[in-house]
Motif scaffolding. Structure first.
Motif, PDB file in Angstrom:
ATOM      1  N   MET A  41     -13.397 -36.056 -26.046  1.00  0.00           N
ATOM      2  CA  MET A  41     -14.013 -35.180 -27.032  1.00  0.00           C
ATOM      3  C   MET A  41     -15.512 -35.121 -26.754  1.00  0.00           C
ATOM      4  N   ASP A  42     -16.049 -33.942 -26.792  1.00  0.00           N
ATOM      5  CA  ASP A  42     -17.467 -33.698 -26.519  1.00  0.00           C
ATOM      6  C   ASP A  42     -18.273 -33.983 -27.790  1.00  0.00           C
ATOM      7  N   VAL A  43     -19.109 -35.007 -27.722  1.00  0.00           N
ATOM      8  CA  VAL A  43     -19.902 -35.414 -28.890  1.00  0.00           C
ATOM      9  C   VAL A  43     -20.881 -34.313 -29.298  1.00  0.00           C
ATOM     10  N   ALA A  44     -21.391 -33.563 -28.345  1.00  0.00           N
ATOM     11  CA  ALA A  44     -22.317 -32.474 -28.674  1.00  0.00           C
ATOM     12  C   ALA A  44     -21.614 -31.410 -29.530  1.00  0.00           C
ATOM     13  N   LEU A  45     -20.361 -31.135 -29.226  1.00  0.00           N
ATOM     14  CA  LEU A  45     -19.606 -30.179 -30.047  1.00  0.00           C
ATOM     15  C   LEU A  45     -19.400 -30.727 -31.454  1.00  0.00           C
ATOM     16  N   LEU A  46     -19.117 -32.025 -31.536  1.00  0.00           N
ATOM     17  CA  LEU A  46     -18.938 -32.642 -32.850  1.00  0.00           C
ATOM     18  C   LEU A  46     -20.233 -32.619 -33.654  1.00  0.00           C
ATOM     19  N   ARG A  47     -21.360 -32.880 -32.978  1.00  0.00           N
ATOM     20  CA  ARG A  47     -22.662 -32.820 -33.668  1.00  0.00           C
ATOM     21  C   ARG A  47     -22.910 -31.415 -34.216  1.00  0.00           C
ATOM     22  N   ALA A  48     -22.598 -30.407 -33.425  1.00  0.00           N
ATOM     23  CA  ALA A  48     -22.774 -29.024 -33.877  1.00  0.00           C
ATOM     24  C   ALA A  48     -21.893 -28.750 -35.091  1.00  0.00           C
ATOM     25  N   PHE A  49     -20.648 -29.190 -35.031  1.00  0.00           N
ATOM     26  CA  PHE A  49     -19.717 -29.008 -36.145  1.00  0.00           C
ATOM     27  C   PHE A  49     -20.247 -29.665 -37.418  1.00  0.00           C
ATOM     28  N   MET A  99     -17.030 -40.644 -34.782  1.00  0.00           N
ATOM     29  CA  MET A  99     -17.164 -40.541 -33.331  1.00  0.00           C
ATOM     30  C   MET A  99     -18.623 -40.406 -32.908  1.00  0.00           C
ATOM     31  N   ILE A 100     -19.402 -39.664 -33.674  1.00  0.00           N
ATOM     32  CA  ILE A 100     -20.832 -39.540 -33.383  1.00  0.00           C
ATOM     33  C   ILE A 100     -21.504 -40.901 -33.541  1.00  0.00           C
ATOM     34  N   GLY A 101     -21.158 -41.615 -34.594  1.00  0.00           N
ATOM     35  CA  GLY A 101     -21.725 -42.945 -34.820  1.00  0.00           C
ATOM     36  C   GLY A 101     -21.396 -43.907 -33.690  1.00  0.00           C
ATOM     37  N   VAL A 102     -20.166 -43.876 -33.224  1.00  0.00           N
ATOM     38  CA  VAL A 102     -19.760 -44.747 -32.116  1.00  0.00           C
ATOM     39  C   VAL A 102     -20.522 -44.373 -30.845  1.00  0.00           C
ATOM     40  N   ALA A 103     -20.639 -43.088 -30.574  1.00  0.00           N
ATOM     41  CA  ALA A 103     -21.378 -42.638 -29.387  1.00  0.00           C
ATOM     42  C   ALA A 103     -22.840 -43.063 -29.466  1.00  0.00           C
TER      43      ALA A 103
END
Length: 85
Positions: free
Chosen positions: A1-9, A71-75
């Protein structure tokens, strides 16, 4: 999973508008909209209901949001750990 996409979401979900969130994230409105669509395709569900005044989370988007934050927190924690050494 792309963390940048999750951040945008996550950012769009907090702002409630792709148009307003785009410059904050360094994207054009079409560019950010495309990133959200990529994430939706990868997950196989719509995350936002789009309307004339902005966006709001779908039921699936609401369910995905806490996992995206985890997931962002883990990254971020991994990145910090690697930088410590």
């Amino acid at each position: 999973m792309d963390v940048a996409l999750l951040r945008a979401f996550v950012h769009v979900s907090e702002i409630g508008s792709i148009t307003e969130a785009a410059p904050m994230l360094g994207y054009s409105q079409p560019g950010l909209s495309q990133r959200i669509q990529v994430l939706e395709r990868r997950l196989g569900c719509r995350l936002f209901e789009r309307g004339p005044t902005g966006v709001r989370l779908t039921d699936r988007g609401t369910a995905v949001l806490p996992y995206a934050r985890i997931m962002i927190g883990v990254a971020d924690a991994l990145r910090a750990e690697v930088r410590r050494e």
